[in-house]
Design a protein around this motif. Structure first.
Motif, PDB file in Angstrom:
ATOM      1  N   GLU A 183       0.826  -1.205   0.000  1.00  0.00           N
ATOM      2  CA  GLU A 183       0.000   0.000   0.000  1.00  0.00           C
ATOM      3  C   GLU A 183       0.860   1.256   0.000  1.00  0.00           C
ATOM      4  O   GLU A 183       1.863   1.344   0.711  1.00  0.00           O
ATOM      5  N   LEU A 184       0.440   2.231  -0.811  1.00  0.00           N
ATOM      6  CA  LEU A 184       1.076   3.539  -0.854  1.00  0.00           C
ATOM      7  C   LEU A 184       0.037   4.597  -0.522  1.00  0.00           C
ATOM      8  O   LEU A 184      -1.016   4.663  -1.163  1.00  0.00           O
ATOM      9  N   SER A 185       0.329   5.435   0.462  1.00  0.00           N
ATOM     10  CA  SER A 185      -0.539   6.570   0.735  1.00  0.00           C
ATOM     11  C   SER A 185      -0.432   7.552  -0.425  1.00  0.00           C
ATOM     12  O   SER A 185       0.636   7.718  -1.017  1.00  0.00           O
ATOM     13  N   MET A 186      -1.539   8.221  -0.750  1.00  0.00           N
ATOM     14  CA  MET A 186      -1.521   9.168  -1.861  1.00  0.00           C
ATOM     15  C   MET A 186      -0.612  10.365  -1.573  1.00  0.00           C
ATOM     16  O   MET A 186      -0.237  11.105  -2.484  1.00  0.00           O
ATOM     17  N   ASP A 187      -0.212  10.561  -0.302  1.00  0.00           N
ATOM     18  CA  ASP A 187       0.690  11.647   0.085  1.00  0.00           C
ATOM     19  C   ASP A 187       2.025  11.110   0.578  1.00  0.00           C
ATOM     20  O   ASP A 187       2.732  11.776   1.341  1.00  0.00           O
ATOM     21  N   ALA A 188       2.374   9.924   0.140  1.00  0.00           N
ATOM     22  CA  ALA A 188       3.574   9.260   0.676  1.00  0.00           C
ATOM     23  C   ALA A 188       4.852  10.039   0.391  1.00  0.00           C
ATOM     24  O   ALA A 188       5.766  10.055   1.219  1.00  0.00           O
ATOM     25  N   PHE A 189       4.949  10.690  -0.765  1.00  0.00           N
ATOM     26  CA  PHE A 189       6.203  11.328  -1.164  1.00  0.00           C
ATOM     27  C   PHE A 189       6.165  12.847  -1.067  1.00  0.00           C
ATOM     28  O   PHE A 189       6.999  13.534  -1.655  1.00  0.00           O
ATOM     29  N   ILE A 190       5.217  13.374  -0.327  1.00  0.00           N
ATOM     30  CA  ILE A 190       5.160  14.820  -0.122  1.00  0.00           C
ATOM     31  C   ILE A 190       6.427  15.281   0.591  1.00  0.00           C
ATOM     32  O   ILE A 190       6.841  14.704   1.593  1.00  0.00           O
ATOM     33  N   GLY A 191       7.035  16.324   0.059  1.00  0.00           N
ATOM     34  CA  GLY A 191       8.271  16.859   0.636  1.00  0.00           C
ATOM     35  C   GLY A 191       9.503  16.503  -0.156  1.00  0.00           C
ATOM     36  O   GLY A 191      10.483  17.250  -0.131  1.00  0.00           O
ATOM     37  N   ALA A 192       9.477  15.385  -0.865  1.00  0.00           N
ATOM     38  CA  ALA A 192      10.639  14.961  -1.659  1.00  0.00           C
ATOM     39  C   ALA A 192      10.530  15.545  -3.071  1.00  0.00           C
ATOM     40  O   ALA A 192      10.387  14.820  -4.060  1.00  0.00           O
ATOM     41  N   LYS A 193      10.627  16.849  -3.169  1.00  0.00           N
ATOM     42  CA  LYS A 193      10.386  17.542  -4.434  1.00  0.00           C
ATOM     43  C   LYS A 193      11.528  17.415  -5.431  1.00  0.00           C
ATOM     44  O   LYS A 193      11.330  17.660  -6.623  1.00  0.00           O
ATOM     45  N   LYS A 194      12.722  17.047  -4.977  1.00  0.00           N
ATOM     46  CA  LYS A 194      13.869  16.937  -5.881  1.00  0.00           C
ATOM     47  C   LYS A 194      14.127  15.499  -6.322  1.00  0.00           C
ATOM     48  O   LYS A 194      15.181  15.204  -6.877  1.00  0.00           O
ATOM     49  N   LEU A 195      13.169  14.647  -6.121  1.00  0.00           N
ATOM     50  CA  LEU A 195      13.330  13.234  -6.464  1.00  0.00           C
ATOM     51  C   LEU A 195      13.552  13.055  -7.959  1.00  0.00           C
ATOM     52  O   LEU A 195      12.810  13.603  -8.777  1.00  0.00           O
ATOM     53  N   GLN A 196      14.582  12.274  -8.310  1.00  0.00           N
ATOM     54  CA  GLN A 196      14.892  11.998  -9.709  1.00  0.00           C
ATOM     55  C   GLN A 196      14.703  10.530 -10.068  1.00  0.00           C
ATOM     56  O   GLN A 196      14.375  10.218 -11.212  1.00  0.00           O
ATOM     57  N   LEU A 197      14.925   9.635  -9.116  1.00  0.00           N
ATOM     58  CA  LEU A 197      14.763   8.214  -9.375  1.00  0.00           C
ATOM     59  C   LEU A 197      13.923   7.591  -8.264  1.00  0.00           C
ATOM     60  O   LEU A 197      14.204   7.780  -7.087  1.00  0.00           O
ATOM     61  N   LEU A 198      12.900   6.846  -8.671  1.00  0.00           N
ATOM     62  CA  LEU A 198      12.043   6.138  -7.718  1.00  0.00           C
ATOM     63  C   LEU A 198      11.948   4.686  -8.149  1.00  0.00           C
ATOM     64  O   LEU A 198      11.464   4.373  -9.239  1.00  0.00           O
ATOM     65  N   ASN A 199      12.410   3.781  -7.286  1.00  0.00           N
ATOM     66  CA  ASN A 199      12.389   2.350  -7.581  1.00  0.00           C
ATOM     67  C   ASN A 199      11.471   1.644  -6.593  1.00  0.00           C
ATOM     68  O   ASN A 199      11.802   1.489  -5.425  1.00  0.00           O
ATOM     69  N   LEU A 200      10.312   1.216  -7.079  1.00  0.00           N
ATOM     70  CA  LEU A 200       9.349   0.454  -6.279  1.00  0.00           C
ATOM     71  C   LEU A 200       9.132  -0.919  -6.905  1.00  0.00           C
ATOM     72  O   LEU A 200       8.075  -1.529  -6.735  1.00  0.00           O
ATOM     73  N   SER A 201      10.107  -1.417  -7.597  1.00  0.00           N
ATOM     74  CA  SER A 201       9.967  -2.675  -8.321  1.00  0.00           C
ATOM     75  C   SER A 201       9.927  -3.868  -7.383  1.00  0.00           C
ATOM     76  O   SER A 201      10.421  -3.817  -6.252  1.00  0.00           O
ATOM     77  N   HIS A 202       9.345  -4.951  -7.873  1.00  0.00           N
ATOM     78  CA  HIS A 202       9.302  -6.239  -7.181  1.00  0.00           C
ATOM     79  C   HIS A 202       8.726  -6.108  -5.765  1.00  0.00           C
ATOM     80  O   HIS A 202       9.313  -6.551  -4.791  1.00  0.00           O
ATOM     81  N   ASN A 203       7.571  -5.459  -5.705  1.00  0.00           N
ATOM     82  CA  ASN A 203       6.795  -5.390  -4.481  1.00  0.00           C
ATOM     83  C   ASN A 203       5.450  -6.057  -4.727  1.00  0.00           C
ATOM     84  O   ASN A 203       5.318  -6.869  -5.656  1.00  0.00           O
ATOM     85  N   CYS A 204       4.447  -5.720  -3.924  1.00  0.00           N
ATOM     86  CA  CYS A 204       3.121  -6.331  -4.065  1.00  0.00           C
ATOM     87  C   CYS A 204       2.056  -5.284  -4.341  1.00  0.00           C
ATOM     88  O   CYS A 204       0.900  -5.428  -3.921  1.00  0.00           O
ATOM     89  N   LEU A 205       2.418  -4.224  -5.055  1.00  0.00           N
ATOM     90  CA  LEU A 205       1.486  -3.129  -5.315  1.00  0.00           C
ATOM     91  C   LEU A 205       0.444  -3.534  -6.344  1.00  0.00           C
ATOM     92  O   LEU A 205       0.779  -4.004  -7.432  1.00  0.00           O
ATOM     93  N   SER A 206      -0.815  -3.322  -6.017  1.00  0.00           N
ATOM     94  CA  SER A 206      -1.900  -3.549  -6.971  1.00  0.00           C
ATOM     95  C   SER A 206      -2.602  -2.247  -7.344  1.00  0.00           C
ATOM     96  O   SER A 206      -3.478  -2.238  -8.195  1.00  0.00           O
ATOM     97  N   TYR A 207      -2.201  -1.141  -6.697  1.00  0.00           N
ATOM     98  CA  TYR A 207      -2.836   0.154  -6.950  1.00  0.00           C
ATOM     99  C   TYR A 207      -1.795   1.245  -6.803  1.00  0.00           C
ATOM    100  O   TYR A 207      -1.038   1.272  -5.830  1.00  0.00           O
ATOM    101  N   PHE A 208      -1.731   2.139  -7.783  1.00  0.00           N
ATOM    102  CA  PHE A 208      -0.822   3.275  -7.766  1.00  0.00           C
ATOM    103  C   PHE A 208      -1.672   4.533  -7.714  1.00  0.00           C
ATOM    104  O   PHE A 208      -2.310   4.899  -8.705  1.00  0.00           O
ATOM    105  N   PRO A 209      -1.733   5.229  -6.559  1.00  0.00           N
ATOM    106  CA  PRO A 209      -2.668   6.347  -6.383  1.00  0.00           C
ATOM    107  C   PRO A 209      -2.461   7.448  -7.411  1.00  0.00           C
ATOM    108  O   PRO A 209      -1.317   7.870  -7.648  1.00  0.00           O
ATOM    109  N   PRO A 210      -3.533   7.944  -8.035  1.00  0.00           N
ATOM    110  CA  PRO A 210      -3.422   9.097  -8.944  1.00  0.00           C
ATOM    111  C   PRO A 210      -2.895  10.312  -8.190  1.00  0.00           C
ATOM    112  O   PRO A 210      -3.267  10.551  -7.044  1.00  0.00           O
ATOM    113  N   GLY A 211      -2.015  11.058  -8.830  1.00  0.00           N
ATOM    114  CA  GLY A 211      -1.471  12.255  -8.208  1.00  0.00           C
ATOM    115  C   GLY A 211      -0.368  11.991  -7.202  1.00  0.00           C
ATOM    116  O   GLY A 211       0.124  12.924  -6.572  1.00  0.00           O
ATOM    117  N   LEU A 212       0.057  10.741  -7.059  1.00  0.00           N
ATOM    118  CA  LEU A 212       1.085  10.391  -6.084  1.00  0.00           C
ATOM    119  C   LEU A 212       2.374  11.164  -6.321  1.00  0.00           C
ATOM    120  O   LEU A 212       3.066  11.541  -5.376  1.00  0.00           O
TER     121      LEU A 212
END
Length: 434
Positions: free
Chosen positions: A218-247
Motif C-alpha cells: 500500500e502507498l498513501s496518496m501523500d507518501a512522497f510529499i516533501g521529496a520535491k527533488k526526487l529523480q529516481l524512484l524504484n518500487l519494483s518487485h513489491n506487491c502493489l496492486s494500486y498506484f494512487p493518482p497524483g502520487l
C-alpha cells in the motif's frame, strides 16, 4: 603481543587472517603517524578501552570479518581524526548511545552483516559529520521504528547515503527518518507493508529512493510529499496492486520510475505527463489494456538506463570544451509491458491492432492546444475535452451531434479541423515484439 616501538613513521598497517583473538590497549603504542589500520579476518571478540590510544591520528579502521559481540564507546575513544570505520561481518546485535564516542570527522560507517535488531535513541548523536551509513544482515531483521518522539537516525544531519537491508516494519511512517535533512540516496530492502503519509517529510534533498523487494502492498496518496527533488524512484518487485493518482504530482524533476514486478493493472492517465520523465519500467505486471492507455509510448517504457558518458563540445581548434556527464539510454524489447487480458501480447500491439485506439496521443496535444486557443463556451470545452479521449472513430459523430444541438455556437473553422483530424493517418504500427 606484537610491539611497534620505533615504527613512528609507519602510516599503513594490515594484519589479515592471523587468528588474532585480542587487542591490548598498549599494542599500538609508538605508531604516532599511523593513518590506516586493517585487522580483517581475525577472531577478535572484544575491544578493550582505549584500544587505539597509541595511534590517535588514525583516519581509517577496518575490523571487518571478526567476532565482535559488543561495542563500547571507550574502545574507540580519542580517535578525533577518524573518517572511515568498517565493522562489517561481526556479531553486533544492538546499537545504543553506549556504542560510539564522539567521532567529529567520521564520514563513512559500515555495519553490514551484523545481526542488529534494535537501534536505540541517541545512538548516532556523536556522529554529526557522517556522510554514508550502511547496515543490515540476513541473520536478523532490523526493527525500523520510532521511539516516542525520537527517530533512530537523529542528528545525522550531514548524512547523504543511507543503505538498510533486511528491515522490518508494518508501516513506514512520519518521523522514521527524522533528522535526515541532507539525505540524497535512500536504499531499503526487507519487509515494509505500507508507506504512510509524510514518510519523507523534511527530506527536501532526497534524490534517489530505492525501496524494491520490500513486499510493499500500500502507498498513501501523500507518501512522497516533501521529496520535491526526487529523480529516481524504484518500487519494483513489491506487491502493489494500486498506484494512487497524483502520487507524484510534486516530483517535477523525476527522470526514472521503476514499477516492474508488481500486481498493477492500470495507471492514471496523467502519470506520463511528468515533464522530465525518461524511463518507466512497467513490465512483469498484469496490465488490463484499454484505450485509456493510449498515451503510453515505447520510447519511455521500452528503454533502460545505460552507462554514464561524457558529452563535450569542441572549440575552434577541435579540442574538447564544455564537457558534461550525461546518462545514456538504450532500447530493450524484452521489457515491453504486456496485457493480461489479451494473452500477454504487447500493450502497443493490442492498442493499435486489437483495440483500434488509433493515434489518440498524437492528436491529444494539438487538439487540446486548438481547444484552449479558441474562445469556446465552457460547455463546449468540456464536450471537446471528453470527446478527445474517446476512440478516434467517434470524432466526426460527436461533432455532428454538437453542431446539431448548438449550430450557432461552433467557432468557424472547427468543422474543417474535425474533418481533417478524422482523416489523418495513424502512427507507424509497432509490432508485437516491441
Amino acid at each position: 603481543m606484537p610491539s611497534f616501538y620505533g615504527w613512528d613513521k609507519l602510516e599503513v598497517l594490515r594484519i589479515h587472517g592471523c587468528h588474532l583473538k585480542e587487542i591490548h590497549w598498549q599494542m599500538f603504542n609508538g605508531l604516532t603517524n599511523l593513518k590506516y589500520l586493517s585487522l580483517e579476518r581475525n577472531a577478535i571478540k572484544e575491544l578493550p578501552s582505549f584500544a587505539f590510544s597509541g595511534a590517535l591520528h588514525l583516519k581509517s579502521i577496518s575490523l571487518a570479518q571478526n567476532a565482535l559481540v559488543r561495542l563500547h564507546y571507550l574502545s574507540l575513544a580519542g580517535l578525533l581524526d577518524l573518517e572511515i570505520l568498517d565493522l562489517s561481518d561481526n556479531q553486533l546485535s544492538r546499537l545504543s548511545e553506549q556504542c560510539f564516542p564522539p567521532l567529529p570527522k567520521l564520514l563513512k560507517a559500515d555495519l553490514r552483516n551484523n545481526p542488529i535488531k534494535h537501534i536505540f535513541p541517541a545512538t548516532f548523536w556523536v556522529m554529526n559529520s557522517t556522510r554514508e551509513l550502511k547496515m543490515g544482515s540476513e541473520m536478523e531483521a532490523l526493527d525500523l521504528r520510532t521511539w516516542n518522539i525520537y527517530g533512530q537516525f537523529d542528528s545525522l544531519f550531514q548524512l547523504k547515503t543511507l543503505s538498510l537491508s533486511n528491515v522490518s516494519t508494518e508501516a513506514m511512517e512520519q518521523g522514521l527518518f527524522k533528522g535526515l535533512y541532507g539525505l540524497e540516496i535512500l536504499t531499503l530492502r526487507g519487509s515494509i507493508i505500507s508507506i504512510q503519509y509524510d514518510a519523507f517529510a523534511g527530506m527536501e534533498k532526497l534524490r534517489d529512493i530505492d525501496i524494491s523487494h520490500c513486499m510493499i502492498r500500500e502507498l498513501s496518496m501523500d507518501a512522497f510529499i516533501g521529496a520535491k527533488k526526487l529523480q529516481l524512484l524504484n518500487l519494483s518487485h513489491n506487491c502493489l496492486s494500486y498506484f494512487p493518482p497524483g502520487l507524484l504530482d510534486e516530483q517535477l524533476q523525476l527522470h526514472e520510475v521503476q514499477l516492474q514486478g508488481n500486481q498493477l493493472t492500470s495507471l492514471s492517465y496523467s502519470f506520463f505527463y511528468l515533464p522530465r520523465l525518461r524511463v518507466v519500467r512497467l513490465d512483469q505486471n498484469p496490465w488490463h489494456c484499454t484505450c485509456q492507455m493510449s498515451n503510453w509510448t515505447p520510447r519511455i517504457t521500452n528503454v533502460m538506463r545505460g552507462p554514464i558518458a561524457e558529452n563535450c563540445r569542441n572549440d575552434i581548434s577541435g579540442n574538447p570544451n564544455s564537457c558534461r556527464i550525461v546518462t545514456t539510454y538504450k532500447i530493450n524489447k524484452n521489457i515491453v509491458p504486456r496485457c493480461a487480458n489479451f494473452n500477454g501480447r504487447s500493450v502497443y500491439y493490442v492498442l493499435r491492432k486489437q483495440l483500434h485506439c488509433g493515434s489518440m496521443e498524437f492528436l491529444h496535444h494539438s487538439f487540446q492546444k486548438r481547444i484552449e486557443s479558441k474562445t469556446f463556451p465552457y460547455w463546449l470545452k468540456l464536450e471537446l475535452q471528453g470527446h478527445e479521449k474517446r476512440n478516434s472513430r467517434s470524432r466526426l459523430q460527436t461533432y455532428k451531434s454538437i453542431h446539431h444541438q448548438h449550430p450557432k455556437s461552433i467557432v468557424p473553422g472547427l468543422k474543417q479541423y474535425m474533418q481533417k483530424t478524422t482523416q489523418m493517418p495513424q502512427l507507424s504500427e509497432i509490432s508485437n515484439e516491441i
